[in-house]
Scaffold this motif. Structure first.
Motif, mmCIF file in Angstrom:
data_model
loop_
_atom_site.group_PDB
_atom_site.id
_atom_site.type_symbol
_atom_site.label_atom_id
_atom_site.label_comp_id
_atom_site.label_asym_id
_atom_site.label_seq_id
_atom_site.Cartn_x
_atom_site.Cartn_y
_atom_site.Cartn_z
ATOM 1 N N ASN A 41 97.946 10.676 33.982
ATOM 2 C CA ASN A 41 98.864 9.599 33.630
ATOM 3 C C ASN A 41 98.127 8.293 33.371
ATOM 4 O O ASN A 41 98.667 7.394 32.746
ATOM 5 C CB ASN A 41 99.933 9.441 34.707
ATOM 6 N N CYS A 169 104.691 9.861 42.562
ATOM 7 C CA CYS A 169 105.012 8.485 42.157
ATOM 8 C C CYS A 169 104.275 7.452 42.991
ATOM 9 O O CYS A 169 104.301 7.512 44.227
ATOM 10 C CB CYS A 169 106.491 8.201 42.367
ATOM 11 N N THR A 171 103.750 3.598 41.354
ATOM 12 C CA THR A 171 104.608 2.515 40.870
ATOM 13 C C THR A 171 105.928 3.042 40.281
ATOM 14 O O THR A 171 106.858 2.277 40.090
ATOM 15 C CB THR A 171 103.902 1.713 39.756
ATOM 16 N N GLY A 172 105.969 4.316 39.916
ATOM 17 C CA GLY A 172 107.169 4.886 39.299
ATOM 18 C C GLY A 172 107.161 4.798 37.774
ATOM 19 O O GLY A 172 108.095 5.262 37.123
ATOM 20 N N THR A 173 106.116 4.228 37.204
ATOM 21 C CA THR A 173 106.048 4.072 35.743
ATOM 22 C C THR A 173 105.985 5.427 35.040
ATOM 23 O O THR A 173 106.658 5.652 34.022
ATOM 24 C CB THR A 173 104.805 3.249 35.350
ATOM 25 N N THR A 174 105.174 6.320 35.578
ATOM 26 C CA THR A 174 105.047 7.653 34.985
ATOM 27 C C THR A 174 106.388 8.380 35.048
ATOM 28 O O THR A 174 106.828 8.990 34.070
ATOM 29 C CB THR A 174 103.974 8.456 35.740
ATOM 30 N N TYR A 254 97.862 11.983 45.697
ATOM 31 C CA TYR A 254 99.028 12.134 44.803
ATOM 32 C C TYR A 254 99.446 13.590 44.612
ATOM 33 O O TYR A 254 100.501 14.021 45.062
ATOM 34 C CB TYR A 254 98.723 11.528 43.429
ATOM 35 N N THR A 255 98.608 14.337 43.898
ATOM 36 C CA THR A 255 99.060 15.662 43.455
ATOM 37 C C THR A 255 99.227 16.655 44.609
ATOM 38 O O THR A 255 100.046 17.569 44.520
ATOM 39 C CB THR A 255 98.092 16.240 42.402
ATOM 40 N N SER A 282 99.158 15.064 37.463
ATOM 41 C CA SER A 282 98.946 13.725 36.894
ATOM 42 C C SER A 282 97.482 13.295 36.933
ATOM 43 O O SER A 282 97.169 12.136 36.657
ATOM 44 C CB SER A 282 99.846 12.720 37.618
ATOM 45 N N GLY A 284 93.706 12.423 38.459
ATOM 46 C CA GLY A 284 93.273 11.704 39.660
ATOM 47 C C GLY A 284 92.478 12.517 40.662
ATOM 48 O O GLY A 284 92.431 12.164 41.846
HETATM 49 C C1 LIG Z 1 98.175 6.511 39.666
HETATM 50 C C2 LIG Z 1 98.619 7.940 39.893
HETATM 51 C C3 LIG Z 1 99.969 8.285 40.075
HETATM 52 C C4 LIG Z 1 101.070 7.253 40.162
HETATM 53 O O1 LIG Z 1 101.570 6.883 38.919
HETATM 54 P P1 LIG Z 1 102.702 5.769 38.788
HETATM 55 O O2 LIG Z 1 102.964 5.666 37.343
HETATM 56 O O3 LIG Z 1 102.116 4.502 39.349
HETATM 57 O O4 LIG Z 1 103.875 6.201 39.590
HETATM 58 C C5 LIG Z 1 100.310 9.633 40.211
HETATM 59 N N1 LIG Z 1 99.340 10.572 40.205
HETATM 60 C C6 LIG Z 1 98.045 10.280 40.050
HETATM 61 C C7 LIG Z 1 97.040 11.371 40.080
HETATM 62 C C8 LIG Z 1 97.630 8.953 39.903
HETATM 63 O O5 LIG Z 1 96.316 8.669 39.771
#
Ligand SMILES: *Cc1c(COP(=O)(O)O)cnc(C)c1O
Length: 300
Positions: A41, A169, A171-174, A254-255, A282, A284
């Motif tokens: 993302n 999530c 920030t929630g933008t994705t 995150y994942t 996403s 990371g």
């Molecule tokens: C930054 C990140 C997110 C969060 O994305 P938002 O758009 O801020 O919610 C999710 N997954 C991974 C792997 C990230 O690096």
């Protein structure tokens, strides 16, 4: 230079006896494969921001993040890839770690700042780059309508429809971008947000800010494992098993939390037999570098 990456992000099935027992199909959208550094993302969120920088003839990207920030690393690598200079303003006292090493390797200059000053990012930008007409401000985490627009393109790439989509999530933008994308295609797919922070209920409003369509979505607040960057043995053991079973790398920030939530919801019978569920990887995976000590490496 045209600011674009050729998107390689296939959808792949994940097999697991528990999914078979519940009669559900689980697949994963491999945004982690888009680029080794500008991953997932973070590329989608940067794309239109970088195009605007180029349009305004800016050549020096200035952004912000914590010492293990995926966004800093993605920005450093994107700057190098597309011919910008870059500066990362890093929260906290001067440190060195693997993530910052990779940022520097991509040519990023680092500027450490105390936690108080860090709160006011426009003021920091003004202080260090106020007189620099070539500098371009990019907010931490890329929370913006442009970011959401980039993320909505994930949905354009989907080869079929799904009953549910899961995504981590911050920030929630994705999340907002994906929900907008589903709306653009008039899909009935239910979006499942997995906030990685404690008290993640606030994410509902954050997502709503960037929605271009009214939408109803699920927020699973019970999978933060103590908060941002926190993990316990349960999560770590889940990640070890998932990676060893599938060959797909996930991490605890995150994942790992998103995938744990998906498994747990399936196991609890939240989805009727025949459901098709898509997990968004996403990216990371370098987040692992900041969490190495959570893995008792000599025990497996
Ligand atoms: C930054 C990140 C997110 C969060 O994305 P938002 O758009 O801020 O919610 C999710 N997954 C991974 C792997 C990230 O690096």
């Amino acid at each position: 230079m045209n600011i674009d990456l050729e998107i390689f992000s296939p959808v792949q099935p994940i097999s697991n006896p528990m999914f078979d027992a519940r009669g559900v199909k689980v697949l994963i959208k491999r945004d982690d494969l888009i680029h080794p550094m500008i991953s997932g993302n973070k590329w989608r969120k940067l794309k239109y921001v970088l195009k605007r920088a180029q349009h305004q003839h800016k050549i020096h990207l200035v952004t912000f993040g914590g010492a293990y920030s995926n966004h800093l690393l993605a920005t450093a690598a994107a700057a190098a890839r597309f011919g910008f200079k870059s500066t990362g303003i890093v929260r906290g006292e001067q440190v060195d770690n693997d993530t910052l090493f990779l940022c520097r390797l991509h040519g990023m200059q680092l500027q450490f700042t105390n936690r108080d000053s860090y709160r006011d990012k426009p003021a920091l930008f003004q202080q260090f780059f106020g007189n620099n007409g070539q500098a371009f401000f990019i907010d931490e985490g890329g929370a913006s309508a442009e970011g959401a627009l980039g993320c909505s393109e994930l949905v354009d790439e989907l080869p079929e429809t799904y009953d549910h989509i899961f995504c981590a999530c911050g920030t929630g933008t994705t999340a907002a971008g994906i929900i907008n994308g589903l709306g653009n295609h008039q899909l009935k797919t239910k979006f499942n947000a997995v906030p990685v922070f404690k008290n993640g209920g606030f994410i509902k409003n954050e997502i709503d800010r960037f929605l271009t369509v009214a939408a109803d979505f699920n927020v699973h607040t019970g999978y933060h494992f103590g908060g941002y960057g926190k993990a316990n043995d349960e999560l770590i053991n889940f990640i070890k098993k998932f990676v060893a079973d599938t060959g797909i790398l996930i991490e605890p920030v995150y994942t790992g939390k998103m995938m744990y939530a998906l498994f747990d919801q399936v196991e609890k019978g939240a989805f009727k037999p025949g459901s098709k569920i898509l997990a968004v990887h996403s990216g990371g995976i370098w987040g692992l570098l900041g969490m190495k000590e959570k893995f008792d490496r000599w025990s497996f």
